[in-house]
Design a protein around this motif. Sequence first.
Motif, PDB file in Angstrom:
ATOM      1  N   ARG A  65       0.865  -1.176   0.000  1.00 32.14           N
ATOM      2  CA  ARG A  65       0.000   0.000   0.000  1.00 32.14           C
ATOM      3  C   ARG A  65       0.906   1.232   0.000  1.00 32.14           C
ATOM      4  NH1 ARG A  65      -2.182   3.457   3.946  1.00 32.14           N
ATOM      5  NH2 ARG A  65      -4.197   4.355   3.353  1.00 32.14           N
ATOM      6  N   VAL A  66       0.911   1.949  -1.112  1.00 29.59           N
ATOM      7  CA  VAL A  66       1.848   3.067  -1.319  1.00 29.59           C
ATOM      8  C   VAL A  66       0.996   4.318  -1.564  1.00 29.59           C
ATOM      9  CG1 VAL A  66       3.852   3.862  -2.623  1.00 29.59           C
ATOM     10  CG2 VAL A  66       3.449   1.404  -2.345  1.00 29.59           C
ATOM     11  N   VAL A  67       0.800   5.107  -0.512  1.00 31.05           N
ATOM     12  CA  VAL A  67      -0.239   6.137  -0.526  1.00 31.05           C
ATOM     13  C   VAL A  67       0.324   7.486  -0.082  1.00 31.05           C
ATOM     14  CG1 VAL A  67      -2.453   6.838   0.477  1.00 31.05           C
ATOM     15  CG2 VAL A  67      -2.050   4.439  -0.096  1.00 31.05           C
ATOM     16  N   LYS A  68       0.076   8.509  -0.871  1.00 28.35           N
ATOM     17  CA  LYS A  68       0.336   9.915  -0.527  1.00 28.35           C
ATOM     18  C   LYS A  68       1.755  10.136   0.008  1.00 28.35           C
ATOM     19  CE  LYS A  68      -4.499  11.152   0.269  1.00 28.35           C
ATOM     20  NZ  LYS A  68      -5.504  11.689   1.227  1.00 28.35           N
ATOM     21  N   ASN A  69       2.710   9.723  -0.788  1.00 32.37           N
ATOM     22  CA  ASN A  69       4.108   9.998  -0.448  1.00 32.37           C
ATOM     23  C   ASN A  69       4.491  11.349  -1.066  1.00 32.37           C
ATOM     24  OD1 ASN A  69       5.165   7.428   0.951  1.00 32.37           O
ATOM     25  ND2 ASN A  69       3.939   6.681  -0.767  1.00 32.37           N
ATOM     26  N   ASN A  70       4.002  12.403  -0.426  1.00 34.30           N
ATOM     27  CA  ASN A  70       4.064  13.742  -1.003  1.00 34.30           C
ATOM     28  C   ASN A  70       4.900  14.734  -0.209  1.00 34.30           C
ATOM     29  OD1 ASN A  70       2.374  12.868  -3.084  1.00 34.30           O
ATOM     30  ND2 ASN A  70       0.530  13.343  -1.894  1.00 34.30           N
ATOM     31  N   LYS A  71       5.676  14.230   0.716  1.00 31.88           N
ATOM     32  CA  LYS A  71       6.628  15.084   1.417  1.00 31.88           C
ATOM     33  C   LYS A  71       7.673  15.600   0.425  1.00 31.88           C
ATOM     34  CE  LYS A  71      10.100  14.597   5.121  1.00 31.88           C
ATOM     35  NZ  LYS A  71      10.706  13.634   6.069  1.00 31.88           N
ATOM     36  N   TYR A  72       8.203  16.806   0.671  1.00 34.20           N
ATOM     37  CA  TYR A  72       9.224  17.392  -0.210  1.00 34.20           C
ATOM     38  C   TYR A  72      10.606  17.126   0.357  1.00 34.20           C
ATOM     39  CZ  TYR A  72      12.122  20.796  -2.647  1.00 34.20           C
ATOM     40  OH  TYR A  72      13.124  21.386  -3.387  1.00 34.20           O
ATOM     41  N   CYS A  73      11.525  16.644  -0.501  1.00 35.64           N
ATOM     42  CA  CYS A  73      12.924  16.451  -0.120  1.00 35.64           C
ATOM     43  C   CYS A  73      13.822  17.080  -1.182  1.00 35.64           C
ATOM     44  CB  CYS A  73      13.256  14.973   0.010  1.00 35.64           C
ATOM     45  SG  CYS A  73      12.470  14.150   1.428  1.00 35.64           S
ATOM     46  N   ALA A  74      14.797  17.837  -0.743  1.00 37.35           N
ATOM     47  CA  ALA A  74      15.674  18.580  -1.651  1.00 37.35           C
ATOM     48  C   ALA A  74      16.525  17.631  -2.493  1.00 37.35           C
ATOM     49  CB  ALA A  74      16.552  19.527  -0.855  1.00 37.35           C
ATOM     50  N   LYS A  75      17.056  18.135  -3.590  1.00 38.01           N
ATOM     51  CA  LYS A  75      17.890  17.339  -4.493  1.00 38.01           C
ATOM     52  C   LYS A  75      19.193  16.936  -3.814  1.00 38.01           C
ATOM     53  CE  LYS A  75      20.330  21.202  -6.712  1.00 38.01           C
ATOM     54  NZ  LYS A  75      20.607  21.876  -8.007  1.00 38.01           N
ATOM     55  N   THR A  76      19.791  15.873  -4.343  1.00 35.45           N
ATOM     56  CA  THR A  76      21.098  15.408  -3.888  1.00 35.45           C
ATOM     57  C   THR A  76      22.037  15.392  -5.090  1.00 35.45           C
ATOM     58  OG1 THR A  76      20.597  13.076  -4.301  1.00 35.45           O
ATOM     59  CG2 THR A  76      20.004  13.976  -2.138  1.00 35.45           C
ATOM     60  N   GLU A  77      23.244  14.896  -4.856  1.00 39.93           N
ATOM     61  CA  GLU A  77      24.240  14.871  -5.930  1.00 39.93           C
ATOM     62  C   GLU A  77      23.775  14.030  -7.109  1.00 39.93           C
ATOM     63  OE1 GLU A  77      28.900  13.436  -6.573  1.00 39.93           O
ATOM     64  OE2 GLU A  77      28.086  13.700  -4.552  1.00 39.93           O
ATOM     65  N   ARG A  78      23.029  12.942  -6.832  1.00 39.34           N
ATOM     66  CA  ARG A  78      22.653  12.017  -7.912  1.00 39.34           C
ATOM     67  C   ARG A  78      21.172  12.023  -8.235  1.00 39.34           C
ATOM     68  NH1 ARG A  78      26.243   6.609  -8.136  1.00 39.34           N
ATOM     69  NH2 ARG A  78      25.146   6.593 -10.125  1.00 39.34           N
ATOM     70  N   LEU A  79      20.361  12.740  -7.469  1.00 38.63           N
ATOM     71  CA  LEU A  79      18.924  12.748  -7.725  1.00 38.63           C
ATOM     72  C   LEU A  79      18.375  14.166  -7.655  1.00 38.63           C
ATOM     73  CD1 LEU A  79      17.534   9.707  -5.691  1.00 38.63           C
ATOM     74  CD2 LEU A  79      17.646   9.921  -8.177  1.00 38.63           C
ATOM     75  N   PRO A  80      17.335  14.461  -8.449  1.00 39.97           N
ATOM     76  CA  PRO A  80      16.642  15.740  -8.287  1.00 39.97           C
ATOM     77  C   PRO A  80      15.823  15.737  -6.999  1.00 39.97           C
ATOM     78  CG  PRO A  80      15.436  14.355  -9.810  1.00 39.97           C
ATOM     79  CD  PRO A  80      16.695  13.609  -9.459  1.00 39.97           C
TER      80      PRO A  80
END
Length: 309
Positions: free
Chosen positions: A204-219
Amino acid sequence: MDAAKSGDTVLVLPGTYHQSVKVTTPGLILRGMGNATVLKPAPKATDDCGKRGNGICVSGTKTKLLKGVTVSDLKVTGFSRAGVLAVGTDGLTVRRVTAEKNAVWGLAEERSQHSAYRENAVRNSGDAGIFLANTITAEQGATDTKGTLITSNRMENNRIGVTVRRLRNLTVTSNDITGNCAGVFVVGDENKPKAGALTVRGNRVVKNNKYCAKTERLPFLQGSGIVLTGAEKTDVTGNEVTGNSGTSPLSGGIVLFKSFVGATNDNNRIRDNSLRDNSPADLINQETAKRGNAFAHNFCRASKPTGLC
């Protein structure tokens, strides 16, 4: 712990313990009394596990895996690296552990096989709630976990709920994953063999809408349900993926994302999933060429490109 022998149970009574614990004895059971047994960092760590910022370390060696250890029924919180870190283990069980407010990972392992993570609650981790990798630091091809299982856990308010990096032959099933920046990441890269030959089923994968800043390898991350990047022969089946919404390049319900190092997704099967209210779409395949990825019998409304639902 120092006096325990293989097959012993170390029972930790209710209380708050400002220390770290290192397990190097095979067949040992380390068991608390539920959330009333709490491990927190020592004011000044004296052991290598604590000095590295971890709460519980289960440690084999480079030449010999540590077999048959169980960690259960306790809480680890506030550590600067991981709540529980396993390195070089075989047949590890982590069950009914609460890992909360640990700065990098809640529960993590590398160079291990036949592990089982069951009924744990992992919240407020700086990176992944549960993080499993071939090796944490080295760059090399994916390794076979020989059937590691991540099941019936709750991951909430972490950067990523579950990260599986450069591994094969593993199952992520029946977990409740909500309120993270991203739900599940299956991560490969340019090394061979690729990550994959694993299953993500019935979560069950629901409302994963928290904001996390970019890293070296990911936006920046926000609104990602299940993401495959650089993976092959992975089954994503029977999951409920709802309300994951964002504007990151990785946002959406189930996303096949071509990694920034050019690793493609090949021959994955996305089938029998129920998806709704994910944005920018329920199903997203960013691979421009045909890579053998199959989408079948998914219940959803919108996809990119169109026609995947």
